[in-house]
Motif scaffolding. Structure first.
Motif, PDB file in Angstrom:
ATOM      1  N   PHE A 193      -4.069  -8.430  -7.594  1.00 12.58           N
ATOM      2  CA  PHE A 193      -4.836  -7.870  -8.713  1.00 12.58           C
ATOM      3  C   PHE A 193      -4.042  -7.957 -10.013  1.00 12.58           C
ATOM      4  N   VAL A 194      -2.789  -7.574  -9.976  1.00 14.74           N
ATOM      5  CA  VAL A 194      -1.953  -7.606 -11.184  1.00 14.74           C
ATOM      6  C   VAL A 194      -1.834  -9.033 -11.714  1.00 14.74           C
ATOM      7  N   GLU A 195      -1.612  -9.977 -10.804  1.00 10.38           N
ATOM      8  CA  GLU A 195      -1.474 -11.372 -11.230  1.00 10.38           C
ATOM      9  C   GLU A 195      -2.763 -11.887 -11.869  1.00 10.38           C
ATOM     10  N   GLN A 196      -3.894 -11.634 -11.213  1.00 15.91           N
ATOM     11  CA  GLN A 196      -5.161 -12.146 -11.726  1.00 15.91           C
ATOM     12  C   GLN A 196      -5.607 -11.403 -12.990  1.00 15.91           C
ATOM     13  N   ALA A 197      -5.315 -10.093 -13.055  1.00 18.17           N
ATOM     14  CA  ALA A 197      -5.648  -9.341 -14.268  1.00 18.17           C
ATOM     15  C   ALA A 197      -4.855  -9.862 -15.459  1.00 18.17           C
ATOM     16  N   GLY A 198      -3.579 -10.149 -15.226  1.00 14.82           N
ATOM     17  CA  GLY A 198      -2.758 -10.721 -16.294  1.00 14.82           C
ATOM     18  C   GLY A 198      -3.270 -12.073 -16.745  1.00 14.82           C
ATOM     19  N   ASP A 199      -3.675 -12.900 -15.772  1.00 15.80           N
ATOM     20  CA  ASP A 199      -4.212 -14.223 -16.109  1.00 15.80           C
ATOM     21  C   ASP A 199      -5.503 -14.101 -16.918  1.00 15.80           C
TER      22      ASP A 199
ATOM     23  N   ILE B 129      -1.400  -4.909 -18.324  1.00 17.67           N
ATOM     24  CA  ILE B 129      -1.004  -4.127 -17.163  1.00 17.67           C
ATOM     25  C   ILE B 129      -0.248  -2.905 -17.658  1.00 17.67           C
ATOM     26  N   ALA B 130      -0.897  -1.737 -17.609  1.00 10.87           N
ATOM     27  CA  ALA B 130      -0.292  -0.513 -18.134  1.00 10.87           C
ATOM     28  C   ALA B 130       0.909  -0.079 -17.302  1.00 10.87           C
ATOM     29  N   PHE B 131       0.760  -0.130 -15.992  1.00 11.97           N
ATOM     30  CA  PHE B 131       1.897   0.134 -15.104  1.00 11.97           C
ATOM     31  C   PHE B 131       1.517  -0.225 -13.673  1.00 11.97           C
ATOM     32  N   GLU B 132       2.547  -0.377 -12.850  1.00  8.45           N
ATOM     33  CA  GLU B 132       2.397  -0.587 -11.423  1.00  8.45           C
ATOM     34  C   GLU B 132       3.215   0.484 -10.714  1.00  8.45           C
ATOM     35  N   GLU B 133       2.692   0.995  -9.611  1.00  5.24           N
ATOM     36  CA  GLU B 133       3.390   2.060  -8.896  1.00  5.24           C
ATOM     37  C   GLU B 133       3.180   1.902  -7.400  1.00  5.24           C
ATOM     38  N   THR B 134       4.197   2.281  -6.634  1.00  2.00           N
ATOM     39  CA  THR B 134       4.101   2.317  -5.179  1.00  2.00           C
ATOM     40  C   THR B 134       4.368   3.737  -4.723  1.00  2.00           C
ATOM     41  N   VAL B 135       3.500   4.277  -3.877  1.00  6.11           N
ATOM     42  CA  VAL B 135       3.675   5.629  -3.370  1.00  6.11           C
ATOM     43  C   VAL B 135       3.950   5.583  -1.868  1.00  6.11           C
ATOM     44  N   THR B 136       4.418   6.694  -1.351  1.00  3.97           N
ATOM     45  CA  THR B 136       4.696   6.811   0.077  1.00  3.97           C
ATOM     46  C   THR B 136       3.488   7.416   0.778  1.00  3.97           C
ATOM     47  N   PRO B 137       2.916   6.718   1.743  1.00  2.00           N
ATOM     48  CA  PRO B 137       1.740   7.282   2.430  1.00  2.00           C
ATOM     49  C   PRO B 137       2.102   8.507   3.246  1.00  2.00           C
TER      50      PRO B 137
ATOM     51  N   GLY C  49     -15.583  -3.567 -19.549  1.00  2.00           N
ATOM     52  CA  GLY C  49     -14.885  -3.641 -20.824  1.00  2.00           C
ATOM     53  C   GLY C  49     -13.473  -3.091 -20.809  1.00  2.00           C
ATOM     54  N   ALA C  50     -12.868  -2.989 -19.634  1.00  2.00           N
ATOM     55  CA  ALA C  50     -11.489  -2.507 -19.550  1.00  2.00           C
ATOM     56  C   ALA C  50     -10.540  -3.518 -20.187  1.00  2.00           C
ATOM     57  N   THR C  51      -9.583  -3.019 -20.923  1.00  2.00           N
ATOM     58  CA  THR C  51      -8.547  -3.887 -21.508  1.00  2.00           C
ATOM     59  C   THR C  51      -7.164  -3.558 -20.967  1.00  2.00           C
ATOM     60  N   THR C  52      -6.978  -2.330 -20.470  1.00  2.00           N
ATOM     61  CA  THR C  52      -5.711  -1.948 -19.846  1.00  2.00           C
ATOM     62  C   THR C  52      -5.988  -1.474 -18.422  1.00  2.00           C
ATOM     63  N   VAL C  53      -5.168  -1.911 -17.479  1.00  2.00           N
ATOM     64  CA  VAL C  53      -5.365  -1.564 -16.072  1.00  2.00           C
ATOM     65  C   VAL C  53      -4.027  -1.182 -15.453  1.00  2.00           C
ATOM     66  N   ALA C  54      -4.115  -0.457 -14.335  1.00  2.00           N
ATOM     67  CA  ALA C  54      -2.930  -0.083 -13.562  1.00  2.00           C
ATOM     68  C   ALA C  54      -3.212  -0.356 -12.098  1.00  2.00           C
ATOM     69  N   ALA C  55      -2.161  -0.507 -11.320  1.00  2.00           N
ATOM     70  CA  ALA C  55      -2.298  -0.749  -9.881  1.00  2.00           C
ATOM     71  C   ALA C  55      -1.349   0.166  -9.131  1.00  2.00           C
TER      72      ALA C  55
ATOM     73  N   LEU D  18      -8.729   1.452 -16.433  1.00  2.00           N
ATOM     74  CA  LEU D  18      -9.084   1.385 -15.014  1.00  2.00           C
ATOM     75  C   LEU D  18      -7.799   1.370 -14.197  1.00  2.00           C
ATOM     76  N   VAL D  19      -7.795   2.116 -13.109  1.00  2.00           N
ATOM     77  CA  VAL D  19      -6.683   2.073 -12.159  1.00  2.00           C
ATOM     78  C   VAL D  19      -7.226   1.618 -10.811  1.00  2.00           C
TER      79      VAL D  19
END
Length: 394
Positions: free
Chosen positions: A199-205, A210-218, A178-184, A237-238
């Protein structure tokens, strides 16, 4: 089931990347010395090469893959080999590192392998593709699954579900809860970024916000910025698409910051060390998209016993995929009646309903599986192991 034996632009980019890495490593084989159509005319052993991580943070997976592949080789040899010849497995370390992988690929080419049955990290596997292609060596990749891997090279086949298929499973699970907002959140590696973007593309479809998208440094220890963002935005859900080292830290730090939603992680984080890094009490709301491991598969008890006897420990993630990669390649060579590159590729393309752990295998036109076979797994607090939670069939 029986578990016994039985285009262009991207290609230029891959070749350019491999050439750059060759210059960096000082290797002289591979692209320069690989040679033409592949195959061999000998009557000695047929060598299958495997690149996998035997050092570095992902080294446990290399051991699982090697042992799974070796079990298949042993079974096939006990049954008469392939084309009347014995198989042998030749392994090299890629450390999940592109430069190391290029050096390993060139060494395997120099050693005269007939086929490749390795590949765990997509970012390390990608630059090896033009090396094996130039040398006329077909590839059945057991674990790496970035969509970038199948962009037109004729000898590349995946037996793990693609990032697109894994992302579809993640979206399905988000809808189920039942998630309505997600992040990646991704770590900028090929596999992770590809999975997050899909995931972002398919979740939007699917109509999810999409609450936010973020890239971190490993490789860092402080992910407080993204943890604070999660706590502030509070998506339902994230989806973390990187590996377990960073994933465990992000879960812990985000929970401490006040995030209360569901954590979904990709298959690169499925390892008991995830819970060790996160710490006790931090993984109750963590689940993952993953393909089934032997302990989740009905009827695999004997296979598990055989693997354990060989390896001295129970099988882990990607042991079954590596086992099947050897069997798939061996069957294609047997069907082709030859180790010639073109004949083996035709043999792989001609497989229909071949029996594997993931189910009957038939390759699509782009050399991927017709179905990804992803399920949802959760963490057993008693063992820290990931166990089956939802087969997504309901």
């Amino acid at each position: 089931m029986s578990y016994g034996p039985r285009r262009r632009t991207r290609l230029l980019q891959l070749a350019a990347g491999a050439s750059l890495l060759l210059a960096m490593t000082g290797c002289s084989g591979g692209l320069a010395g690989g040679g033409g159509g592949g195959g061999d005319d000998g009557d000695g052993p047929i060598s299958f090469g495997m690149l996998a991580p035997f050092s570095g943070s992902e080294s446990a997976f290399g051991a699982y893959m090697q042992n799974g592949a070796q079990l298949a080789v042993d079974e096939l040899n006990a049954d008469g080999g392939v084309l009347g010849r014995e198989l042998e497995l030749v392994v090299e370390d890629d450390a999940c590192d592109a430069t190391t992988a290029v050096a390993g690929a060139n060494k395997l080419v120099t050693e005269g392998i007939t086929a490749s049955v390795g590949g765990y990290c997509s970012g390390a596997t990608l630059p090896t593709l033009p090396i094996f292609d130039e040398a006329g060596i077909p590839m059945v990749i057991p674990a790496a699954n970035s969509n970038e891997l199948v962009q037109g090279l004729p000898g590349v086949f995946l037996i793990n579900g693609t990032g697109t298929q894994q992302a579809a499973a993640a979206v399905q699970y988000a809808e189920e809860i039942g998630a309505t907002t997600v992040a990646a959140i991704d770590d900028a590696t090929s596999y992770s970024a590809d999975l997050a973007a899909s995931f972002v593309e398919q979740a939007g479809d699917a109509g999810l916000e999409i609450a936010f998208e973020e890239t971190v440094t490993p490789g860092e220890n402080d992910y407080s910025a993204v943890a604070t963002e999660l706590a502030s935005v509070q998506p339902d859900l994230v989806y973390w698409t990187g590996y377990y080292q960073e994933g465990g830290l992000i879960v812990r730090q985000a929970t401490d910051a006040g995030y209360t939603g569901a954590f979904l992680v990709g298959d690169g984080s499925v390892d008991a060390k995830f819970a060790e890094i996160a710490g006790p009490g931090y993984t109750d709301n963590v689940v993952a998209t993953f393909t089934q491991t032997p302990d989740m598969i009905e009827g695999a008890d004997q296979w598990i016993a055989d693997y354990s006897e060989l390896a001295g420990e129970a099988p882990g993630p990607y042991s079954t995929q590596a086992y099947d990669a050897v069997r798939v390649m061996a069957q294609a060579i047997e069907d082709a009646g030859s180790t010639d590159f073109d004949a083996v590729v035709a043999g792989l393309e001609g497989l229909e309903g071949f029996d594997t752990f993931a189910g009957p295998l038939t390759f699509t036109d782009d050399h991927t599986l017709s179905g990804g076979g992803f399920v949802i797994v959760s963490i057993d607090p008693a063992t820290n192991a990931f166990v089956l939670k939802d087969d997504l069939q309901g």
